[in-house]
Design an enzyme around this catalytic site. Structure first.
Site, PDB file in Angstrom:
ATOM      1  N   GLY A 111       0.804  -1.117  -0.006  1.00 45.32           N
ATOM      2  CA  GLY A 111       0.097  -0.180  -0.064  1.00 45.32           C
ATOM      3  C   GLY A 111       0.746   1.136   0.159  1.00 45.32           C
ATOM      4  O   GLY A 111       0.255   2.455   0.389  1.00 45.32           O
ATOM      5  N   ALA A 112       1.982   1.131  -0.630  1.00 44.78           N
ATOM      6  CA  ALA A 112       2.946   2.237  -0.551  1.00 44.78           C
ATOM      7  C   ALA A 112       2.545   3.458  -1.202  1.00 44.78           C
ATOM      8  O   ALA A 112       3.007   4.449  -0.884  1.00 44.78           O
ATOM      9  CB  ALA A 112       4.200   1.670  -1.434  1.00 44.78           C
ATOM     10  N   ALA A 113       1.568   3.624  -2.123  1.00 44.43           N
ATOM     11  CA  ALA A 113       1.108   4.784  -2.825  1.00 44.43           C
ATOM     12  C   ALA A 113       0.096   5.257  -1.945  1.00 44.43           C
ATOM     13  O   ALA A 113      -0.338   6.457  -2.215  1.00 44.43           O
ATOM     14  CB  ALA A 113       0.656   4.509  -4.141  1.00 44.43           C
ATOM     15  N   GLY A 114      -0.513   4.838  -0.806  1.00 47.76           N
ATOM     16  CA  GLY A 114      -1.389   5.238   0.097  1.00 47.76           C
ATOM     17  C   GLY A 114      -0.897   6.449   0.902  1.00 47.76           C
ATOM     18  O   GLY A 114       0.196   6.678   1.091  1.00 47.76           O
ATOM     19  N   ARG A 117     -19.937  -7.295   6.292  1.00 45.20           N
ATOM     20  CA  ARG A 117     -18.706  -7.431   7.133  1.00 45.20           C
ATOM     21  C   ARG A 117     -18.030  -8.782   6.241  1.00 45.20           C
ATOM     22  O   ARG A 117     -16.829  -8.987   5.997  1.00 45.20           O
ATOM     23  CB  ARG A 117     -18.802  -8.081   8.488  1.00 45.20           C
ATOM     24  N   ASN A 151     -10.346  -9.132   1.869  1.00 47.26           N
ATOM     25  CA  ASN A 151      -9.126  -8.816   2.411  1.00 47.26           C
ATOM     26  C   ASN A 151      -8.329 -10.356   2.750  1.00 47.26           C
ATOM     27  O   ASN A 151      -7.258 -10.320   2.526  1.00 47.26           O
ATOM     28  CB  ASN A 151      -9.064  -8.017   3.939  1.00 47.26           C
ATOM     29  N   VAL A 201      -1.040  -3.485   9.356  1.00 43.62           N
ATOM     30  CA  VAL A 201      -1.979  -2.150   9.770  1.00 43.62           C
ATOM     31  C   VAL A 201      -2.985  -2.122   9.053  1.00 43.62           C
ATOM     32  O   VAL A 201      -3.966  -1.585   9.453  1.00 43.62           O
ATOM     33  CB  VAL A 201      -0.792  -0.967   9.067  1.00 43.62           C
ATOM     34  N   ASP A 231      -3.486   3.187  18.809  1.00 40.75           N
ATOM     35  CA  ASP A 231      -4.324   3.289  19.839  1.00 40.75           C
ATOM     36  C   ASP A 231      -3.873   3.334  21.230  1.00 40.75           C
ATOM     37  O   ASP A 231      -4.177   4.052  21.964  1.00 40.75           O
ATOM     38  CB  ASP A 231      -5.313   2.022  19.877  1.00 40.75           C
ATOM     39  N   HIS A 285      -8.424  -4.348  17.202  1.00 41.09           N
ATOM     40  CA  HIS A 285      -8.267  -2.881  16.788  1.00 41.09           C
ATOM     41  C   HIS A 285      -9.545  -2.540  16.255  1.00 41.09           C
ATOM     42  O   HIS A 285      -9.652  -2.524  14.794  1.00 41.09           O
ATOM     43  CB  HIS A 285      -7.025  -2.793  15.678  1.00 41.09           C
TER      44      HIS A 285
HETATM   45  P1  NAI Z   1      -5.171   4.432   1.516  1.00 43.30           P
HETATM   46  O1  NAI Z   1      -6.411   4.135   0.967  1.00 43.30           O
HETATM   47  O2  NAI Z   1      -4.693   5.953   1.221  1.00 43.30           O
HETATM   48  O3  NAI Z   1      -3.711   3.575   0.691  1.00 43.30           O
HETATM   49  C1  NAI Z   1      -4.068   2.254   0.672  1.00 43.30           C
HETATM   50  C2  NAI Z   1      -3.264   1.836  -0.532  1.00 43.30           C
HETATM   51  O4  NAI Z   1      -3.015   0.178  -0.386  1.00 43.30           O
HETATM   52  C3  NAI Z   1      -3.677   2.189  -1.893  1.00 43.30           C
HETATM   53  O5  NAI Z   1      -2.533   2.727  -2.352  1.00 43.30           O
HETATM   54  C4  NAI Z   1      -3.762   0.911  -2.380  1.00 43.30           C
HETATM   55  O6  NAI Z   1      -3.703   0.953  -3.961  1.00 43.30           O
HETATM   56  C5  NAI Z   1      -3.290  -0.084  -1.616  1.00 43.30           C
HETATM   57  N1  NAI Z   1      -3.491  -1.627  -1.885  1.00 43.30           N
HETATM   58  C6  NAI Z   1      -4.592  -2.074  -1.859  1.00 43.30           C
HETATM   59  N2  NAI Z   1      -4.717  -3.347  -2.168  1.00 43.30           N
HETATM   60  C7  NAI Z   1      -3.491  -3.697  -2.149  1.00 43.30           C
HETATM   61  C8  NAI Z   1      -2.789  -4.952  -2.241  1.00 43.30           C
HETATM   62  N3  NAI Z   1      -3.407  -5.968  -2.435  1.00 43.30           N
HETATM   63  N4  NAI Z   1      -1.335  -4.869  -2.220  1.00 43.30           N
HETATM   64  C9  NAI Z   1      -0.691  -3.815  -2.170  1.00 43.30           C
HETATM   65  N5  NAI Z   1      -1.358  -2.683  -2.138  1.00 43.30           N
HETATM   66  C10 NAI Z   1      -2.690  -2.479  -1.990  1.00 43.30           C
HETATM   67  O7  NAI Z   1      -5.350   4.141   2.816  1.00 43.30           O
HETATM   68  P2  NAI Z   1      -4.366   4.421   4.205  1.00 43.30           P
HETATM   69  O8  NAI Z   1      -4.919   5.608   4.800  1.00 43.30           O
HETATM   70  O9  NAI Z   1      -2.934   4.512   3.905  1.00 43.30           O
HETATM   71  O10 NAI Z   1      -4.670   3.081   5.021  1.00 43.30           O
HETATM   72  C11 NAI Z   1      -4.358   1.983   4.757  1.00 43.30           C
HETATM   73  C12 NAI Z   1      -5.022   0.806   5.792  1.00 43.30           C
HETATM   74  O11 NAI Z   1      -4.626   1.113   7.111  1.00 43.30           O
HETATM   75  C13 NAI Z   1      -6.325   0.990   5.748  1.00 43.30           C
HETATM   76  O12 NAI Z   1      -6.774  -0.308   5.705  1.00 43.30           O
HETATM   77  C14 NAI Z   1      -6.720   1.614   6.920  1.00 43.30           C
HETATM   78  O13 NAI Z   1      -8.032   1.075   7.674  1.00 43.30           O
HETATM   79  C15 NAI Z   1      -5.738   0.822   7.878  1.00 43.30           C
HETATM   80  N6  NAI Z   1      -5.405   1.929   9.416  1.00 43.30           N
HETATM   81  C16 NAI Z   1      -5.023   1.179  10.366  1.00 43.30           C
HETATM   82  C17 NAI Z   1      -4.895   1.725  11.541  1.00 43.30           C
HETATM   83  C18 NAI Z   1      -4.352   0.921  12.623  1.00 43.30           C
HETATM   84  O14 NAI Z   1      -4.153   1.714  13.931  1.00 43.30           O
HETATM   85  N7  NAI Z   1      -4.270  -0.368  12.571  1.00 43.30           N
HETATM   86  C19 NAI Z   1      -4.492   3.248  11.449  1.00 43.30           C
HETATM   87  C20 NAI Z   1      -5.184   3.949  10.297  1.00 43.30           C
HETATM   88  C21 NAI Z   1      -5.560   3.169   9.382  1.00 43.30           C
END
Ligand code: NAI
Length: 329
Positions: free
Chosen positions: A11-14, A98, A105, A129, A159, A187
């Site tokens: 998810g490096a581009a996120g 759900r 996932n 994450v 958290d 979480h």
């Molecule tokens: P984002 O939507 O900005 O980025 C996610 C990225 O993952 C996108 O670039 C997407 O193309 C990529 N992606 C999707 N499927 C993939 C795959 N199969 N392989 C590789 N890359 C893939 O989301 P953001 O804000 O960066 O959040 C990422 C995740 O972290 C979300 O699931 C969010 O719910 C979770 N999160 C968890 C937290 C925690 O405390 N555990 C806190 C904040 C977010």
């Protein structure tokens, strides 16, 4: 060629990826004497954006950054990886149940776990994450043949850090003064942020704050902080999530100050009534590169009830992914 550590970030581009990669490359995660090789895994549509981030990483001229590779190939991404930070996940879309979310996932974390089993270095340490983080970690671990389940963890450090900050602000202390906070369970909003054993500059937190504040403000605020950030910032937590991921990996790899504890989602050994094998958040210390659950903590009645409720949610997520065939019995 060197003693560099290979770190795979999915998810490096996120948005979390963007807040995470520069800090890893600058040495803030593993120390300023450890060269790093970055592998960025993205889905095909986002590879170009990840390449843009890689260009910016180049443009920082980080002395510790030995190489960056961007790929959409899951096997290549984890080849020789020492640390895997699984950030990319499928978000819940409109009208998605759900079970649909868990299945989507499972389609990501199953193959990633399998690739980690086939290709990663023997010392691989994985932090999930991407949500639902605990159950995604469970799925990845179940697919990683030959790798101990203990090497798969879920991030609850954000958290934990949120809870520390709330207690410090309430008591007028600094975050360094706070110890003994625990995030238990999933979480998710069912998590239990527990300050019943916390201290503030050595004094029991329960002597400094009212029970009603703990029940009506502290617990719900920490558990729902993600929604509060979305409401105020207009986007979900990113820099704080990246920071927590760095804290988690740094503590896991480098160890912790003796006496302090933190929280992490790790495979249960049955401690504190959490069924063995579930990935649940616990009070932990890191020693010798392993997480250990802090033993003999007293659990009060309110905590017991909340921990059990969060663990019930973890069990139902596990049962759902079992019935979808994503993990075996
Ligand atoms: P984002 O939507 O900005 O980025 C996610 C990225 O993952 C996108 O670039 C997407 O193309 C990529 N992606 C999707 N499927 C993939 C795959 N199969 N392989 C590789 N890359 C893939 O989301 P953001 O804000 O960066 O959040 C990422 C995740 O972290 C979300 O699931 C969010 O719910 C979770 N999160 C968890 C937290 C925690 O405390 N555990 C806190 C904040 C977010």
């Amino acid at each position: 060629t060197t003693n560099a550590t290979t770190i795979t970030v999915t998810g490096a581009a996120g948005q979390i990826g963007y807040a995470l990669l520069f800090r890893i490359a600058s040495g803030q995660m593993l120390g300023d004497d450890v060269p790093v090789k970055l592998r960025l895994l993205e889905i095909p549509q986002a590879v170009r954006a990840a390449e843009g981030t890689a260009m910016e990483l180049d443009d920082c001229a980080f002395p510790l950054l030995e190489s960056i590779e961007v790929t959409d190939n899951v096997h290549h991404a984890f080849d020789g990886a020492n640390v895997a930070m699984l950030v990319g996940a499928r978000p819940r879309g409109a009208g998605m149940e759900r079970a649909d979310l868990l299945e989507a996932n499972g389609g990501i974390f199953g193959p990633q776990g399998a690739a980690i089993g086939e290709r990663a270095a023997s010392d691989i340490r994985t932090v999930v994450v991407g949500n639902p983080a605990n159950t995604n970690a469970l799925i990845a671990a179940a697919h990683a043949d030959g790798i101990p389940a203990e090497r798969f963890t879920a991030m609850t450090r954000l958290d934990h850090n949120r809870a520390v900050a709330q207690l410090a602000q309430k008591t007028g202390a600094t975050v360094d003064d706070i110890d003994g906070i625990t995030i238990w369970g999933n979480h998710s909003a069912t998590q239990h942020p527990d300050l019943s054993n916390a201290t503030v500059a050595g004094r029991p937190a329960t002597e400094l704050v009212e029970d009603t504040w703990v029940r009506d403000e502290f617990i719900p605020r920490v558990a729902k902080r993600g929604a509060e950030i979305i409401d105020v910032r207009g986007a979900s937590s990113a820099a704080s999530a990246a920071n927590a991921a760095i804290d988690h990996v740094r503590d896991w790899v480098l160890g912790m100050v003796p006496g302090a504890w933190t929280s992490a989602g790790i495979v249960s050994d049955g401690s504190y009534g959490v069924p063995e094998g579930l990935v649940s958040s616990f009070p932990v210390i890191s020693r010798g590169g392993e997480w250990e659950i802090v033993p003999n903590i007293e659990i009060d009645a309110i905590s017991r009830e909340r921990i059990d409720a969060s663990v019930a949610e973890l069990i139902s997520e596990r049962d759902a992914v079992r019935s979808l065939g994503l993990i075996r019995d």
